[in-house]
Design a protein around this motif. Structure first.
Motif, PDB file in Angstrom:
ATOM      1  N   THR A 167       0.022  -0.193   2.155  1.00 22.68           N
ATOM      2  CA  THR A 167      -0.226  -1.370   2.989  1.00 22.68           C
ATOM      3  C   THR A 167       0.089  -2.653   2.237  1.00 22.68           C
ATOM      4  O   THR A 167       0.729  -3.564   2.783  1.00 22.68           O
ATOM      5  N   LEU A 168      -0.321  -2.737   0.992  1.00 23.22           N
ATOM      6  CA  LEU A 168      -0.029  -3.917   0.182  1.00 23.22           C
ATOM      7  C   LEU A 168       1.470  -4.104   0.006  1.00 23.22           C
ATOM      8  O   LEU A 168       1.987  -5.225   0.137  1.00 23.22           O
ATOM      9  N   ALA A 169       2.190  -3.031  -0.257  1.00 18.16           N
ATOM     10  CA  ALA A 169       3.646  -3.125  -0.414  1.00 18.16           C
ATOM     11  C   ALA A 169       4.300  -3.613   0.878  1.00 18.16           C
ATOM     12  O   ALA A 169       5.229  -4.430   0.849  1.00 18.16           O
ATOM     13  N   LYS A 170       3.829  -3.130   2.020  1.00 16.25           N
ATOM     14  CA  LYS A 170       4.388  -3.559   3.304  1.00 16.25           C
ATOM     15  C   LYS A 170       4.107  -5.030   3.568  1.00 16.25           C
ATOM     16  O   LYS A 170       4.979  -5.765   4.034  1.00 16.25           O
ATOM     17  N   VAL A 171       2.896  -5.481   3.272  1.00 13.20           N
ATOM     18  CA  VAL A 171       2.537  -6.884   3.497  1.00 13.20           C
ATOM     19  C   VAL A 171       3.395  -7.795   2.617  1.00 13.20           C
ATOM     20  O   VAL A 171       3.901  -8.826   3.076  1.00 13.20           O
ATOM     21  N   ILE A 172       3.566  -7.423   1.364  1.00 10.98           N
ATOM     22  CA  ILE A 172       4.396  -8.228   0.459  1.00 10.98           C
ATOM     23  C   ILE A 172       5.837  -8.268   0.950  1.00 10.98           C
ATOM     24  O   ILE A 172       6.468  -9.330   0.962  1.00 10.98           O
ATOM     25  N   ARG A 173       6.372  -7.126   1.385  1.00 11.27           N
ATOM     26  CA  ARG A 173       7.742  -7.085   1.896  1.00 11.27           C
ATOM     27  C   ARG A 173       7.888  -7.946   3.154  1.00 11.27           C
ATOM     28  O   ARG A 173       8.858  -8.695   3.298  1.00 11.27           O
ATOM     29  N   ASP A 174       6.917  -7.861   4.059  1.00 14.06           N
ATOM     30  CA  ASP A 174       6.983  -8.644   5.291  1.00 14.06           C
ATOM     31  C   ASP A 174       6.938 -10.148   5.001  1.00 14.06           C
ATOM     32  O   ASP A 174       7.662 -10.922   5.626  1.00 14.06           O
ATOM     33  N   ARG A 175       6.107 -10.568   4.046  1.00 18.25           N
ATOM     34  CA  ARG A 175       6.045 -11.993   3.691  1.00 18.25           C
ATOM     35  C   ARG A 175       7.364 -12.459   3.079  1.00 18.25           C
ATOM     36  O   ARG A 175       7.822 -13.559   3.350  1.00 18.25           O
ATOM     37  N   GLN A 176       7.963 -11.613   2.252  1.00 13.97           N
ATOM     38  CA  GLN A 176       9.236 -11.977   1.635  1.00 13.97           C
ATOM     39  C   GLN A 176      10.333 -12.093   2.695  1.00 13.97           C
ATOM     40  O   GLN A 176      11.125 -13.034   2.674  1.00 13.97           O
ATOM     41  N   GLU A 177      10.379 -11.151   3.622  1.00 12.47           N
ATOM     42  CA  GLU A 177      11.385 -11.201   4.679  1.00 12.47           C
ATOM     43  C   GLU A 177      11.180 -12.414   5.575  1.00 12.47           C
ATOM     44  O   GLU A 177      12.141 -13.031   6.014  1.00 12.47           O
ATOM     45  N   ALA A 178       9.939 -12.771   5.864  1.00  7.77           N
ATOM     46  CA  ALA A 178       9.665 -13.950   6.683  1.00  7.77           C
ATOM     47  C   ALA A 178      10.136 -15.207   5.960  1.00  7.77           C
ATOM     48  O   ALA A 178      10.685 -16.121   6.580  1.00  7.77           O
ATOM     49  N   GLY A 179       9.928 -15.274   4.665  1.00  6.63           N
ATOM     50  CA  GLY A 179      10.400 -16.418   3.882  1.00  6.63           C
ATOM     51  C   GLY A 179      11.911 -16.521   3.888  1.00  6.63           C
ATOM     52  O   GLY A 179      12.471 -17.621   3.953  1.00  6.63           O
ATOM     53  N   GLN A 180      12.597 -15.388   3.844  1.00  6.01           N
ATOM     54  CA  GLN A 180      14.057 -15.401   3.893  1.00  6.01           C
ATOM     55  C   GLN A 180      14.544 -15.888   5.249  1.00  6.01           C
ATOM     56  O   GLN A 180      15.517 -16.631   5.327  1.00  6.01           O
TER      57      GLN A 180
END
Length: 95
Positions: free
Chosen positions: A59-72
């Motif tokens: 879950t933590l890995a998914k949240v971090i990935r989603d935040r990074q993609e949103a920033g991009q």
């Protein structure tokens, strides 16, 4: 000036290594808990704790990935707006 960012992808070897490493770590932990000289309820508690830790890590890995993609995505929208403003701007236009 529309530079498309390079899409970074993992190689098949890196993916395989990550999956194998996860499998070995989970199996080693399960074997260690199974061979532990303790009551069954203690081993069950440790097993549940490991499963909870694994799901929390995913879950933590998914949240971090989603935040990074949103920033991009936001940075690409901002870059597109800037490109549009620069394309429409005429520095020699008289006001």
């Amino acid at each position: 000036m529309s530079d498309t960012p390079v899409k970074q992808q993992s190689t098949a070897a890196f993916y395989g290594q990550a999956v194998a490493s996860f499998g070995v770590a989970l199996a080693a932990t399960a074997i260690g808990i199974f061979n532990l000289q303790a009551d069954a309820w203690v081993r069950a508690f440790l097993g549940i704790a490991v499963l909870y830790l694994v799901t929390s890590a995913f879950t933590l890995a998914k949240v971090i990935r989603d935040r990074q993609e949103a920033g991009q995505i936001l940075s690409r929208v901002d870059q597109a707006r800037l490109d549009k403003l620069l394309a429409e701007h005429d520095p020699f236009e008289k006001i």
